[in-house]
Scaffold this motif. Structure first.
Motif, PDB file in Angstrom:
ATOM      1  N   UNK A  74       0.852  -1.181   0.000  1.00 20.44           N
ATOM      2  CA  UNK A  74       0.000   0.000   0.000  1.00 20.44           C
ATOM      3  C   UNK A  74       0.894   1.239   0.000  1.00 20.44           C
ATOM      4  N   UNK A  75       0.888   1.986  -1.096  1.00 18.66           N
ATOM      5  CA  UNK A  75       1.736   3.178  -1.229  1.00 18.66           C
ATOM      6  C   UNK A  75       1.049   4.355  -0.543  1.00 18.66           C
ATOM      7  N   UNK A  76       1.391   4.574   0.721  1.00 17.16           N
ATOM      8  CA  UNK A  76       0.707   5.582   1.548  1.00 17.16           C
ATOM      9  C   UNK A  76       1.637   6.671   2.052  1.00 17.16           C
ATOM     10  N   UNK A  77       2.913   6.636   1.665  1.00 18.28           N
ATOM     11  CA  UNK A  77       3.889   7.606   2.148  1.00 18.28           C
ATOM     12  C   UNK A  77       4.758   7.015   3.246  1.00 18.28           C
ATOM     13  N   UNK A  78       5.991   7.510   3.330  1.00 16.60           N
ATOM     14  CA  UNK A  78       6.950   6.962   4.296  1.00 16.60           C
ATOM     15  C   UNK A  78       6.482   7.106   5.733  1.00 16.60           C
ATOM     16  N   UNK A  79       5.916   8.265   6.067  1.00 18.13           N
ATOM     17  CA  UNK A  79       5.489   8.489   7.438  1.00 18.13           C
ATOM     18  C   UNK A  79       4.448   7.490   7.896  1.00 18.13           C
ATOM     19  N   UNK A  80       3.432   7.265   7.063  1.00 18.06           N
ATOM     20  CA  UNK A  80       2.390   6.307   7.401  1.00 18.06           C
ATOM     21  C   UNK A  80       2.941   4.886   7.380  1.00 18.06           C
ATOM     22  N   UNK A  81       3.878   4.619   6.475  1.00 17.10           N
ATOM     23  CA  UNK A  81       4.493   3.298   6.432  1.00 17.10           C
ATOM     24  C   UNK A  81       5.250   2.985   7.711  1.00 17.10           C
ATOM     25  N   UNK A  82       6.010   3.956   8.210  1.00 21.19           N
ATOM     26  CA  UNK A  82       6.727   3.764   9.475  1.00 21.19           C
ATOM     27  C   UNK A  82       5.744   3.536  10.613  1.00 21.19           C
ATOM     28  N   UNK A  83       4.636   4.282  10.607  1.00 20.48           N
ATOM     29  CA  UNK A  83       3.632   4.125  11.671  1.00 20.48           C
ATOM     30  C   UNK A  83       3.033   2.720  11.652  1.00 20.48           C
ATOM     31  N   UNK A  84       2.637   2.248  10.491  1.00 19.30           N
ATOM     32  CA  UNK A  84       2.023   0.920  10.400  1.00 19.30           C
ATOM     33  C   UNK A  84       3.020  -0.170  10.755  1.00 19.30           C
ATOM     34  N   UNK A  85       4.262  -0.005  10.303  1.00 23.07           N
ATOM     35  CA  UNK A  85       5.299  -0.990  10.618  1.00 23.07           C
ATOM     36  C   UNK A  85       5.543  -1.038  12.122  1.00 23.07           C
ATOM     37  N   UNK A  86       5.661   0.121  12.746  1.00 19.49           N
ATOM     38  CA  UNK A  86       5.913   0.195  14.182  1.00 19.49           C
ATOM     39  C   UNK A  86       4.776  -0.435  14.972  1.00 19.49           C
ATOM     40  N   UNK A  87       3.554  -0.252  14.524  1.00 18.27           N
ATOM     41  CA  UNK A  87       2.389  -0.796  15.219  1.00 18.27           C
ATOM     42  C   UNK A  87       2.160  -2.272  14.917  1.00 18.27           C
ATOM     43  N   UNK A  88       2.952  -2.844  14.019  1.00 18.13           N
ATOM     44  CA  UNK A  88       2.815  -4.261  13.711  1.00 18.13           C
ATOM     45  C   UNK A  88       1.675  -4.588  12.769  1.00 18.13           C
ATOM     46  N   UNK A  89       1.160  -3.575  12.071  1.00 21.38           N
ATOM     47  CA  UNK A  89       0.039  -3.779  11.149  1.00 21.38           C
ATOM     48  C   UNK A  89       0.494  -4.461   9.864  1.00 21.38           C
ATOM     49  N   UNK A  90       1.758  -4.246   9.472  1.00 20.98           N
ATOM     50  CA  UNK A  90       2.276  -4.801   8.220  1.00 20.98           C
ATOM     51  C   UNK A  90       3.549  -5.600   8.494  1.00 20.98           C
ATOM     52  N   UNK A  91       3.858  -6.492   7.564  1.00 22.60           N
ATOM     53  CA  UNK A  91       5.070  -7.311   7.690  1.00 22.60           C
ATOM     54  C   UNK A  91       6.321  -6.530   7.333  1.00 22.60           C
ATOM     55  N   UNK A  92       6.175  -5.539   6.450  1.00 23.81           N
ATOM     56  CA  UNK A  92       7.334  -4.712   6.098  1.00 23.81           C
ATOM     57  C   UNK A  92       6.872  -3.304   5.763  1.00 23.81           C
ATOM     58  N   UNK A  93       7.759  -2.358   5.984  1.00 22.54           N
ATOM     59  CA  UNK A  93       7.503  -0.974   5.629  1.00 22.54           C
ATOM     60  C   UNK A  93       8.461  -0.549   4.542  1.00 22.54           C
ATOM     61  N   UNK A  94       8.311   0.690   4.076  1.00 22.31           N
ATOM     62  CA  UNK A  94       9.229   1.240   3.082  1.00 22.31           C
ATOM     63  C   UNK A  94       9.338   2.737   3.293  1.00 22.31           C
ATOM     64  N   UNK A  95      10.555   3.247   3.184  1.00 22.96           N
ATOM     65  CA  UNK A  95      10.785   4.660   3.476  1.00 22.96           C
ATOM     66  C   UNK A  95      12.069   5.156   2.833  1.00 22.96           C
ATOM     67  N   UNK A  96      12.129   6.483   2.581  1.00 17.13           N
ATOM     68  CA  UNK A  96      13.375   7.149   2.193  1.00 17.13           C
ATOM     69  C   UNK A  96      13.929   7.966   3.356  1.00 17.13           C
ATOM     70  N   UNK A  97      13.202   8.009   4.447  1.00 12.48           N
ATOM     71  CA  UNK A  97      13.706   8.654   5.669  1.00 12.48           C
ATOM     72  C   UNK A  97      13.968   7.563   6.689  1.00 12.48           C
ATOM     73  N   UNK A  98      15.256   7.249   6.970  1.00 13.40           N
ATOM     74  CA  UNK A  98      15.533   6.175   7.915  1.00 13.40           C
ATOM     75  C   UNK A  98      14.849   6.428   9.255  1.00 13.40           C
ATOM     76  N   UNK A  99      14.460   5.355   9.904  1.00 14.06           N
ATOM     77  CA  UNK A  99      13.892   5.491  11.238  1.00 14.06           C
ATOM     78  C   UNK A  99      14.959   6.014  12.197  1.00 14.06           C
ATOM     79  N   UNK A 100      14.549   6.849  13.132  1.00 14.35           N
ATOM     80  CA  UNK A 100      15.474   7.352  14.145  1.00 14.35           C
ATOM     81  C   UNK A 100      15.717   6.275  15.195  1.00 14.35           C
TER      82      UNK A 100
END
Length: 340
Positions: A61-87
């Motif tokens: 689901x192409x929803x933007x890096x910010x939302x991808x990090x949020x879903x990944x952190x919450x365990x909603x998805x198996x993998x995320x994708x981003x151009x801004x590394x997680x802090x």
């Protein structure tokens, strides 16, 4: 590109799952979400991989890096994708641990729509920062004309197009601006643009808005601009050269920083060195949990991402992305090997 086009792979995934069920095989489902930056490439990957591996169904689901990090952190998805590394603070909130696997790379271009202009537009660093900050308001501003002495620039107001959603493309672009311009301060996935800016969601949204808006300009991942045949400016690099975004200039930018690639893969290249480099490049990372509770999911992730790092790289150039250099592929495979 319409969202339906980006997510065409979802239909392939559903079809593959149906085949597995019909054959009595339970498919492993891998849901991903995040950056729109690699979405055109990921759609191709998912279509090819799902057809060849019906026991695994991958969707994205192409929803933007910010939302991808949020879903990944919450365990909603198996993998995320981003151009801004997680802090480090964000990583600490994922108890299973986080791996950043570089899967592709691309260029952020300044696409524009100036009716009647057939020559290439050149933008200096100062002019680029001035346009995006709202300090330069007209296309015939002296700073723009200085780099384009042979072009008759229109006396028209510049219409800026930017991202509304939390975006890794925005992070890469503003990180470049802050590096090259002393007047630019704000870096992030979301920033405050000038009041007259048109804000839309997704790289496809920015490209689509530029295509229909005369005298507009906006930042967008190269493949989206190329799909709509948008013109993009030649940008001034650190060596003072005005460079076109293409496979050669993008690859040169990545090559210029290979020796500085960190062990964890989280490399930013806000202002690459070299005469022939394109100045705004970025890796895109797949976010994976180091420890996965389901061994089948862990194995499926290794297979899909591992396929992307080898076979998947052959799709990159045709779609407007930069194939990963061999040393980066090796580093990515090493990082992927830590997944369990």
């Amino acid at each position: 590109m319409k969202r339906a086009g980006l997510n065409a792979a979802l239909r392939v995934a559903a079809f593959a799952a149906a085949l597995c069920l019909a054959g009595g095989v339970k498919a492993v489902e891998l849901k991903g979400a995040g950056a729109t930056f690699p979405a055109n490439l990921y759609a191709e990957w998912i279509g090819e991989f799902n057809r060849a591996n019906p026991e695994i169904t991958v969707s994205y689901d192409a929803v933007g890096s910010g939302e991808g990090i949020r879903r990944f952190t919450q365990g909603v998805v198996a993998f995320g994708a981003t151009e801004r590394p997680m802090t480090e603070a964000e990583v600490a909130r994922v108890e299973e641990g986080v791996l950043h696997v570089p899967t592709t790379a691309g260029m952020v271009v300044l696409a524009y729509n100036i009716p009647g202009l057939s020559q290439d537009l050149r933008l200096s660093r100062q002019a680029l920062a001035g346009i995006m900050s709202g300090q330069i308001r007209n296309w015939n501003d002296p700073l723009i004309r200085a780099a384009n002495p042979d072009i008759e620039l229109p006396e028209k107001t510049i219409a800026i197009v930017a991202r509304r959603d939390a975006s890794g493309t925005t992070f890469s672009f503003t990180n470049h601006l802050a590096t090259v311009s002393g007047s630019w301060q704000e870096v992030g996935t979301s920033v405050a643009w000038p009041g007259n800016t048109m804000v839309v969601s997704g790289n496809e949204g920015v490209a689509g808005r530029i295509a229909i808006t005369e005298y507009s300009i906006g930042y967008v991942e190269y493949s989206f601009a190329a799909r709509l045949r948008l013109r993009s400016a030649l940008l001034e690099n650190k060596a003072g050269r005005f460079v076109r975004a293409d496979g050669a200039s993008g690859a040169a930018a990545l090559a210029s920083a290979l020796d500085a690639m960190p062990e964890d893969g989280r490399q930013l290249i806000p202002d690459p060195e070299g005469e022939a480099v394109y100045p705004i490049v970025s890796y895109s990372w797949a976010l994976l949990r180091t420890a996965n509770k389901d061994p089948q999911v862990a194995d499926a992730l290794k297979r899909f991402v591992g396929w992307g790092l080898v076979e998947g790289q052959t799709f990159a150039d045709r779609l407007g992305y930069i194939p990963l250099p061999a040393p980066v592929v090796e580093r990515a495979q090493s990082i992927l090997g830590q997944l369990r």
